[in-house]
Design an enzyme around this catalytic site. Structure first.
Site, PDB file in Angstrom:
ATOM      1  N   ASN A 234       0.952  -1.019  -0.176  1.00 52.01           N
ATOM      2  CA  ASN A 234      -0.166  -0.023   0.059  1.00 52.01           C
ATOM      3  C   ASN A 234       0.740   1.333  -0.001  1.00 52.01           C
ATOM      4  O   ASN A 234       2.220   1.182  -0.087  1.00 52.01           O
ATOM      5  CB  ASN A 234      -1.023   0.129   1.235  1.00 52.01           C
ATOM      6  CG  ASN A 234      -0.266  -0.064   2.556  1.00 52.01           C
ATOM      7  OD1 ASN A 234       0.571   0.874   2.673  1.00 52.01           O
ATOM      8  ND2 ASN A 234      -0.220  -1.137   3.214  1.00 52.01           N
TER       9      ASN A 234
ATOM     10  N   PHE B 107      -4.472   2.875  14.824  1.00 55.67           N
ATOM     11  CA  PHE B 107      -4.504   4.013  13.862  1.00 55.67           C
ATOM     12  C   PHE B 107      -5.960   3.728  13.098  1.00 55.67           C
ATOM     13  O   PHE B 107      -6.019   2.345  13.106  1.00 55.67           O
ATOM     14  CB  PHE B 107      -3.695   4.269  12.888  1.00 55.67           C
ATOM     15  CG  PHE B 107      -2.769   5.558  13.295  1.00 55.67           C
ATOM     16  CD1 PHE B 107      -1.858   5.271  14.407  1.00 55.67           C
ATOM     17  CD2 PHE B 107      -2.396   6.625  12.578  1.00 55.67           C
ATOM     18  CE1 PHE B 107      -0.875   6.286  14.877  1.00 55.67           C
ATOM     19  CE2 PHE B 107      -1.570   7.504  12.789  1.00 55.67           C
ATOM     20  CZ  PHE B 107      -0.810   7.431  13.910  1.00 55.67           C
TER      21      PHE B 107
ATOM     22  N   LYS C 282     -10.951  -3.506  19.209  1.00 59.32           N
ATOM     23  CA  LYS C 282      -9.645  -4.169  19.412  1.00 59.32           C
ATOM     24  C   LYS C 282      -9.354  -3.668  20.993  1.00 59.32           C
ATOM     25  O   LYS C 282      -8.106  -3.608  20.925  1.00 59.32           O
ATOM     26  CB  LYS C 282      -8.732  -3.493  18.221  1.00 59.32           C
ATOM     27  CG  LYS C 282      -9.507  -3.980  16.903  1.00 59.32           C
ATOM     28  CD  LYS C 282      -8.542  -3.769  15.747  1.00 59.32           C
ATOM     29  CE  LYS C 282      -9.336  -4.025  14.494  1.00 59.32           C
ATOM     30  NZ  LYS C 282      -8.383  -3.995  13.419  1.00 59.32           N
TER      31      LYS C 282
ATOM     32  N   LYS D   4       8.530 -17.419 -10.487  1.00 58.60           N
ATOM     33  CA  LYS D   4       7.641 -16.524 -11.122  1.00 58.60           C
ATOM     34  C   LYS D   4       6.545 -16.903 -11.927  1.00 58.60           C
ATOM     35  O   LYS D   4       6.532 -17.838 -12.480  1.00 58.60           O
ATOM     36  CB  LYS D   4       8.570 -15.417 -11.879  1.00 58.60           C
ATOM     37  CG  LYS D   4       8.110 -14.560 -12.403  1.00 58.60           C
ATOM     38  CD  LYS D   4       9.112 -13.434 -13.202  1.00 58.60           C
ATOM     39  CE  LYS D   4       8.320 -12.371 -14.134  1.00 58.60           C
ATOM     40  NZ  LYS D   4       9.017 -11.730 -15.156  1.00 58.60           N
TER      41      LYS D   4
ATOM     42  N   LYS E  20     -13.380   0.875  15.934  1.00 57.74           N
ATOM     43  CA  LYS E  20     -12.112   0.144  15.994  1.00 57.74           C
ATOM     44  C   LYS E  20     -11.650   0.145  17.469  1.00 57.74           C
ATOM     45  O   LYS E  20     -10.945  -0.961  17.838  1.00 57.74           O
ATOM     46  CB  LYS E  20     -10.963   0.867  15.054  1.00 57.74           C
ATOM     47  CG  LYS E  20     -11.345   0.191  13.711  1.00 57.74           C
ATOM     48  CD  LYS E  20     -10.383   0.677  12.733  1.00 57.74           C
ATOM     49  CE  LYS E  20     -10.865   0.015  11.288  1.00 57.74           C
ATOM     50  NZ  LYS E  20     -10.172   0.667  10.208  1.00 57.74           N
TER      51      LYS E  20
ATOM     52  N   ASP F  70      -4.326  -6.521   4.964  1.00 53.10           N
ATOM     53  CA  ASP F  70      -5.453  -7.205   5.299  1.00 53.10           C
ATOM     54  C   ASP F  70      -5.437  -8.578   4.913  1.00 53.10           C
ATOM     55  O   ASP F  70      -5.934  -9.613   5.646  1.00 53.10           O
ATOM     56  CB  ASP F  70      -6.685  -6.502   5.261  1.00 53.10           C
ATOM     57  CG  ASP F  70      -6.860  -5.337   6.247  1.00 53.10           C
ATOM     58  OD1 ASP F  70      -6.358  -5.182   7.409  1.00 53.10           O
ATOM     59  OD2 ASP F  70      -7.275  -4.408   5.519  1.00 53.10           O
TER      60      ASP F  70
HETATM   61  O1  PMT Z   1       3.056   6.071   6.619  1.00 53.37           O
HETATM   62  P1  PMT Z   1       2.584   7.410   5.981  1.00 53.37           P
HETATM   63  O2  PMT Z   1       2.784   7.580   4.580  1.00 53.37           O
HETATM   64  O3  PMT Z   1       3.098   8.403   6.837  1.00 53.37           O
HETATM   65  O4  PMT Z   1       0.950   7.338   5.922  1.00 53.37           O
HETATM   66  C1  PMT Z   1       0.544   7.161   7.267  1.00 53.37           C
HETATM   67  C2  PMT Z   1      -0.674   6.218   7.651  1.00 53.37           C
HETATM   68  C3  PMT Z   1      -2.056   6.935   6.686  1.00 53.37           C
HETATM   69  C4  PMT Z   1      -0.329   5.067   6.892  1.00 53.37           C
HETATM   70  C5  PMT Z   1      -1.095   6.112   9.120  1.00 53.37           C
HETATM   71  O5  PMT Z   1      -1.510   7.275   9.725  1.00 53.37           O
HETATM   72  C6  PMT Z   1      -2.329   5.157   9.423  1.00 53.37           C
HETATM   73  O6  PMT Z   1      -3.495   5.804   8.999  1.00 53.37           O
HETATM   74  N1  PMT Z   1      -2.153   3.957   9.421  1.00 53.37           N
HETATM   75  C7  PMT Z   1      -3.145   2.900   9.713  1.00 53.37           C
HETATM   76  C8  PMT Z   1      -3.400   2.507   8.382  1.00 53.37           C
HETATM   77  C9  PMT Z   1      -4.217   1.201   8.550  1.00 53.37           C
HETATM   78  O7  PMT Z   1      -3.835   0.127   8.272  1.00 53.37           O
HETATM   79  O8  PMT Z   1      -5.538   1.401   9.113  1.00 53.37           O
HETATM   80  P2  PMT Z   1      -6.749   0.239   9.072  1.00 53.37           P
HETATM   81  O9  PMT Z   1      -7.919   0.936   9.593  1.00 53.37           O
HETATM   82  O10 PMT Z   1      -6.627  -0.810   8.015  1.00 53.37           O
HETATM   83  O11 PMT Z   1      -6.330  -0.682  10.398  1.00 53.37           O
HETATM   84  C10 PMT Z   1      -6.360  -0.090  11.657  1.00 53.37           C
HETATM   85  C11 PMT Z   1      -5.467  -0.565  12.830  1.00 53.37           C
HETATM   86  O12 PMT Z   1      -5.276  -1.931  12.838  1.00 53.37           O
HETATM   87  C12 PMT Z   1      -3.937   0.165  12.367  1.00 53.37           C
HETATM   88  O13 PMT Z   1      -3.591   0.557  13.840  1.00 53.37           O
HETATM   89  C13 PMT Z   1      -3.385  -1.085  11.997  1.00 53.37           C
HETATM   90  O14 PMT Z   1      -2.007  -0.998  12.166  1.00 53.37           O
HETATM   91  C14 PMT Z   1      -4.007  -2.388  12.544  1.00 53.37           C
HETATM   92  N2  PMT Z   1      -3.713  -3.530  11.641  1.00 53.37           N
HETATM   93  C15 PMT Z   1      -4.490  -3.542  10.510  1.00 53.37           C
HETATM   94  C16 PMT Z   1      -4.446  -4.756   9.747  1.00 53.37           C
HETATM   95  C17 PMT Z   1      -3.791  -6.033  10.556  1.00 53.37           C
HETATM   96  N3  PMT Z   1      -3.852  -6.991  10.029  1.00 53.37           N
HETATM   97  N4  PMT Z   1      -3.223  -5.824  11.699  1.00 53.37           N
HETATM   98  C18 PMT Z   1      -3.162  -4.717  12.455  1.00 53.37           C
HETATM   99  O15 PMT Z   1      -2.509  -4.661  13.620  1.00 53.37           O
END
Ligand code: PMT
Length: 404
Positions: free
Chosen positions: A210, A323, A341, A289, A337, A279
């Site tokens: 991503n 986040f 979580k 490949k 969230k 995810d």
């Molecule tokens: O890296 P930059 O370019 O500075 O950009 C910053 C950012 C936009 C990446 C950052 O600020 C941000 O929003 N990070 C979270 C991105 C994300 O994956 O969001 P989500 O809503 O999909 O996930 C929610 C939370 O679950 C996040 O804390 C993520 O780390 C966590 N997660 C998600 C999937 C997974 N399998 N395990 C996780 O722990």
């Protein structure tokens, strides 16, 4: 923080402009001082435009008697008004003058009058760096409490390869903010922070990922270290230098990130999951490949482990900050969230806003807190956003977990 940036006359002087910008991004107020030799390499106007301040160039440059009188105490005033003096590039000549107390111009005079923290970032030809005179001067300056940021190794402007390159300006800025930070309110804390994207292999040469650059997570790590915390930064593949004083654990996939975070869970007091974790992943990528054919193809994906949810189950009284990258219903999704979580705070990021979220140097977020409030953080640099998140983290910890 008020910082004086002294620029010496070396080919790396042009990088000092980037350093001035990086310091401003951290929220520092920057006064630039150029030596006469530095002016041969870069013009004062560049720094004036970047810092919005007049650049100091020469102790004796004033014309009128009044100006001469005013400038004769300017170095003393500059010494009193600033907490940190960083000199980059610090040339062999400047190091020698500092070490021996010579003061022929503004920067060297200021150095003698300065009582705050002094950070020297030398850059020069490898032989000059290795010369016994320079080694002695460095030793003298370090013994007097000056912080020395050793030069990097690599290809130098003179065409040789070796030690002598000015370190990455972002790294110098981190060091300045860490060494000079007046508040050490995270002293004794251990922060485990995740940053950047993950890459999930499709085959040996392709992956799913991503747009995360890691800037938000790296800014959090830099600020936490500057405020006195021990920081472990679990980072996906990014193109950023490791922040000063931070232990970086590099990972590639969501599974590797999960293992690294869990390895450090026990020692953590605060965990921040700013990484953009995939995810879905390919459970069994082929060892060879995948060949291109004319036919449509599809890839079967399985969900990755939800690291944040697992942390929520195991966290105990550690502070857990997640986040949420959202395209709509910011606060509602952040709160959902947080509940599902078991987080104490969710930093909700509207990632469709131009100039914020993924990749940008700035961000604007809403902090959704377990205590019920939500706090808007308007557009500012990611370093400043990081400070706001850490401020709230400390307040939350007092509110939620203070043991009397
Ligand atoms: O890296 P930059 O370019 O500075 O950009 C910053 C950012 C936009 C990446 C950052 O600020 C941000 O929003 N990070 C979270 C991105 C994300 O994956 O969001 P989500 O809503 O999909 O996930 C929610 C939370 O679950 C996040 O804390 C993520 O780390 C966590 N997660 C998600 C999937 C997974 N399998 N395990 C996780 O722990």
């Amino acid at each position: 923080m008020n910082v004086i940036l002294g620029v010496g006359g070396g080919i790396a002087a042009y990088k000092a402009a980037e350093l001035a910008r990086a310091l401003m991004e951290h929220g520092a107020s920057v006064q630039v001082v150029l030596t006469a030799a530095a002016e041969e390499f870069i013009r004062p106007l560049t720094f004036a435009a970047l810092t919005n301040r007049k650049v100091i160039t020469d102790l004796f440059a004033a014309r009128s008697a009044e100006e001469t009188l005013a400038s004769s105490v300017e170095h003393i005033r500059a010494a009193q008004e600033n907490e940190v003096l960083v000199v980059a590039p610090a040339t062999a000549d400047l190091l020698a003058k500092f070490a021996h107390g010579l003061a022929p111009d503004f920067l060297t005079t200021l150095y003698l009058a300065f009582t705050g923290k002094v950070i020297l970032a030398p850059a020069m030809n490898t032989n000059m760096w290795n010369h016994p005179a320079t080694r002695d001067n460095i030793e003298t300056l370090a013994a007097r409490g000056n912080y020395i940021l050793p030069p990097d190794e690599g290809l130098l402007a003179c065409g040789t390869t070796g030690a002598g390159r000015l370190p990455d300006p972002a790294r110098i800025a981190d060091a300045v903010m860490t060494i000079g930070h007046p508040r050490k309110d995270l002293d004794g804390e251990v922060l485990v922070i995740s940053a950047g994207p993950t890459q999930e292999a499709i085959d040996p040469v392709r992956f799913i990922s991503n747009r995360s650059s890691g800037k938000m997570g790296y800014a959090l790590a830099a600020k936490a270290a500057a405020r006195g915390a021990r920081v472990v930064l679990v980072s996906g593949p990014v193109n950023l230098p490791g922040p000063y004083g931070v232990e970086v654990v590099s990972v590639r996939s969501a599974a590797e990130m999960r293992d690294a975070v869990m390895t450090h869970l026990e020692e953590a007091t605060i965990i921040i999951k700013s990484a953009a974790v995939a995810d879905y992943y390919v459970a069994n990528p082929p060892p060879q490949k995948i060949k291109k054919t004319a036919a449509r193809m599809s890839i079967e994906l399985d969900p990755t482990a939800d690291i944040l949810a697992e942390l929520g189950r195991k966290k105990g009284d550690r502070l857990l900050i997640g986040f949420a990258a959202e395209t709509q219903n910011l606060v509602q999704e952040g709160r959902r969230k947080m509940e599902t979580k078991n987080c104490d705070m969710v930093v909700a990021n509207l990632v469709t806003r131009e100039g914020a979220g993924f990749e940008s140097d700035e961000n604007e977020v809403t902090l959704v807190l377990r205590t019920g409030e939500s706090i808007q953080v308007p557009r500012m640099s990611k370093f400043e956003v990081a400070d706001k998140i850490l401020d709230q983290a400390l307040k939350l910890r007092l509110a939620l977990y203070s043991r009397t």
